[in-house]
Design a protein around this motif. Structure first.
Motif, PDB file in Angstrom:
ATOM      1  N   PRO A  95      -6.703   2.855   6.687  1.00 47.15           N
ATOM      2  CA  PRO A  95      -5.984   2.626   5.226  1.00 47.15           C
ATOM      3  C   PRO A  95      -4.763   4.022   4.796  1.00 47.15           C
ATOM      4  O   PRO A  95      -3.899   4.182   4.225  1.00 47.15           O
ATOM      5  CB  PRO A  95      -7.173   2.854   3.809  1.00 47.15           C
ATOM      6  N   ALA A  96      -5.544   5.278   5.030  1.00 49.74           N
ATOM      7  CA  ALA A  96      -4.682   6.514   4.501  1.00 49.74           C
ATOM      8  C   ALA A  96      -3.190   6.214   5.597  1.00 49.74           C
ATOM      9  O   ALA A  96      -2.078   6.815   4.584  1.00 49.74           O
ATOM     10  CB  ALA A  96      -5.493   7.389   5.009  1.00 49.74           C
ATOM     11  N   ASN A  97      -2.964   6.007   6.512  1.00 49.48           N
ATOM     12  CA  ASN A  97      -1.755   5.233   7.240  1.00 49.48           C
ATOM     13  C   ASN A  97      -0.700   4.352   6.303  1.00 49.48           C
ATOM     14  O   ASN A  97       0.096   4.672   6.284  1.00 49.48           O
ATOM     15  CB  ASN A  97      -1.776   5.385   8.795  1.00 49.48           C
ATOM     16  N   ILE A  98      -1.217   3.914   6.121  1.00 48.75           N
ATOM     17  CA  ILE A  98      -0.841   2.602   5.624  1.00 48.75           C
ATOM     18  C   ILE A  98      -0.599   3.416   4.218  1.00 48.75           C
ATOM     19  O   ILE A  98       1.215   2.822   3.187  1.00 48.75           O
ATOM     20  CB  ILE A  98      -1.706   0.955   5.378  1.00 48.75           C
ATOM     21  N   LYS A 115       8.344   3.590   4.080  1.00 51.55           N
ATOM     22  CA  LYS A 115       8.221   2.918   5.164  1.00 51.55           C
ATOM     23  C   LYS A 115       7.265   1.568   5.583  1.00 51.55           C
ATOM     24  O   LYS A 115       7.371   1.440   6.660  1.00 51.55           O
ATOM     25  CB  LYS A 115       8.466   3.830   6.791  1.00 51.55           C
ATOM     26  N   GLY A 116       5.955   1.452   4.490  1.00 53.94           N
ATOM     27  CA  GLY A 116       5.750   0.136   4.533  1.00 53.94           C
ATOM     28  C   GLY A 116       5.883  -0.853   4.914  1.00 53.94           C
ATOM     29  O   GLY A 116       7.513  -0.987   3.751  1.00 53.94           O
ATOM     30  N   ALA A 117       4.952  -2.035   4.898  1.00 50.17           N
ATOM     31  CA  ALA A 117       5.179  -3.211   3.762  1.00 50.17           C
ATOM     32  C   ALA A 117       5.613  -3.830   2.956  1.00 50.17           C
ATOM     33  O   ALA A 117       4.816  -2.645   1.732  1.00 50.17           O
ATOM     34  CB  ALA A 117       3.796  -4.099   4.551  1.00 50.17           C
ATOM     35  N   PRO A 118       6.651  -4.642   2.171  1.00 50.60           N
ATOM     36  CA  PRO A 118       6.236  -4.702   0.983  1.00 50.60           C
ATOM     37  C   PRO A 118       4.854  -4.665  -0.088  1.00 50.60           C
ATOM     38  O   PRO A 118       3.630  -5.302   0.882  1.00 50.60           O
ATOM     39  CB  PRO A 118       7.253  -5.628   0.580  1.00 50.60           C
ATOM     40  N   GLY A 128      -2.153  -3.254 -12.346  1.00 52.40           N
ATOM     41  CA  GLY A 128      -3.422  -2.472 -12.640  1.00 52.40           C
ATOM     42  C   GLY A 128      -3.818  -1.052 -11.770  1.00 52.40           C
ATOM     43  O   GLY A 128      -5.139  -0.647 -12.367  1.00 52.40           O
ATOM     44  N   GLY A 129      -2.788  -0.533 -11.659  1.00 51.94           N
ATOM     45  CA  GLY A 129      -2.729   0.964 -10.631  1.00 51.94           C
ATOM     46  C   GLY A 129      -3.433   0.357  -8.968  1.00 51.94           C
ATOM     47  O   GLY A 129      -3.980   1.599  -8.217  1.00 51.94           O
ATOM     48  N   ARG A 130      -3.579  -0.674  -8.350  1.00 52.73           N
ATOM     49  CA  ARG A 130      -4.521  -1.250  -7.970  1.00 52.73           C
ATOM     50  C   ARG A 130      -3.122  -1.638  -6.292  1.00 52.73           C
ATOM     51  O   ARG A 130      -1.882  -2.337  -7.265  1.00 52.73           O
ATOM     52  CB  ARG A 130      -5.354  -2.096  -7.369  1.00 52.73           C
ATOM     53  N   ILE A 131      -3.115  -1.260  -5.556  1.00 54.60           N
ATOM     54  CA  ILE A 131      -2.039  -1.634  -4.548  1.00 54.60           C
ATOM     55  C   ILE A 131      -2.599  -3.198  -3.939  1.00 54.60           C
ATOM     56  O   ILE A 131      -3.479  -3.326  -2.930  1.00 54.60           O
ATOM     57  CB  ILE A 131      -1.435  -0.420  -3.217  1.00 54.60           C
ATOM     58  N   PHE A 132      -1.393  -3.840  -3.889  1.00 57.11           N
ATOM     59  CA  PHE A 132      -2.060  -5.465  -3.111  1.00 57.11           C
ATOM     60  C   PHE A 132      -0.732  -5.433  -2.573  1.00 57.11           C
ATOM     61  O   PHE A 132       0.395  -5.677  -2.738  1.00 57.11           O
ATOM     62  CB  PHE A 132      -2.969  -6.343  -3.812  1.00 57.11           C
ATOM     63  N   TYR A 133      -0.943  -6.335  -1.208  1.00 60.02           N
ATOM     64  CA  TYR A 133       0.328  -7.436  -0.114  1.00 60.02           C
ATOM     65  C   TYR A 133       0.181  -7.944   0.231  1.00 60.02           C
ATOM     66  O   TYR A 133      -1.095  -8.994   0.044  1.00 60.02           O
ATOM     67  CB  TYR A 133      -0.477  -6.272   1.321  1.00 60.02           C
ATOM     68  N   ARG A 134       1.143  -9.449  -0.439  1.00 59.36           N
ATOM     69  CA  ARG A 134       0.865 -10.113  -0.217  1.00 59.36           C
ATOM     70  C   ARG A 134       1.452 -10.864   1.315  1.00 59.36           C
ATOM     71  O   ARG A 134       2.373 -10.493   1.651  1.00 59.36           O
ATOM     72  CB  ARG A 134       2.293 -10.954  -1.139  1.00 59.36           C
ATOM     73  N   LYS A 135       0.321 -11.710   1.651  1.00 55.70           N
ATOM     74  CA  LYS A 135       0.261 -12.483   3.125  1.00 55.70           C
ATOM     75  C   LYS A 135       1.583 -12.048   3.145  1.00 55.70           C
ATOM     76  O   LYS A 135       1.718 -11.896   4.767  1.00 55.70           O
ATOM     77  CB  LYS A 135      -0.779 -13.755   3.111  1.00 55.70           C
ATOM     78  N   SER A 136       2.418 -13.133   2.951  1.00 53.27           N
ATOM     79  CA  SER A 136       3.569 -14.183   3.348  1.00 53.27           C
ATOM     80  C   SER A 136       4.982 -12.717   3.704  1.00 53.27           C
ATOM     81  O   SER A 136       5.553 -12.601   4.196  1.00 53.27           O
ATOM     82  CB  SER A 136       4.557 -14.212   1.937  1.00 53.27           C
ATOM     83  N   ASP A 137       4.771 -12.026   2.423  1.00 51.38           N
ATOM     84  CA  ASP A 137       5.308 -10.959   2.592  1.00 51.38           C
ATOM     85  C   ASP A 137       5.372  -9.872   3.907  1.00 51.38           C
ATOM     86  O   ASP A 137       6.163  -9.458   4.741  1.00 51.38           O
ATOM     87  CB  ASP A 137       5.411  -9.749   1.405  1.00 51.38           C
TER      88      ASP A 137
END
Length: 104
Positions: free
Chosen positions: A38-41, A49-52, A57-66
């Protein structure tokens, strides 16, 4: 990755694959998919340079399609035949772009 209170990587991958395309995932799932920490992400995200991602609320999420679209664009070439196929697709894309610009 299968530390205290953490799901094993294979379980994370199964959940990711089984989820609907619009599901939001925390970075641990992206890390499992990329087979990195997770530190690399976080580091890639900080460098832009990472995924969108989406911040809620201060937390990071990644949408599967993106993420899947990003992964497709950033997937490393593994064999010579894949490299040739990728080069052909790129050339075809450039030819279409050049032809379109000449027509307009």
């Amino acid at each position: 990755m299968a530390g205290k209170n953490r799901k094993p990587r294979l379980e994370l991958l199964r959940e990711f694959d089984a989820a609907p395309i619009d599901t939001l995932f925390p970075q641990i799932y992206v890390a499992a998919r990329r087979n990195c920490s997770p530190a690399n992400i976080e580091r890639e995200r900080g460098l832009g340079k990472g995924a969108p991602f989406i911040k809620i609320g201060g937390r990071i999420f990644y949408r599967k399609s993106d993420y899947l679209a990003w992964e497709e664009r950033h997937q490393p070439v593994r064999t010579t035949s894949e490299a040739r196929a990728q080069a052909i697709r790129l050339r075809e894309g450039l030819n279409v772009a050049v032809a379109t610009s000449r027509e307009g």
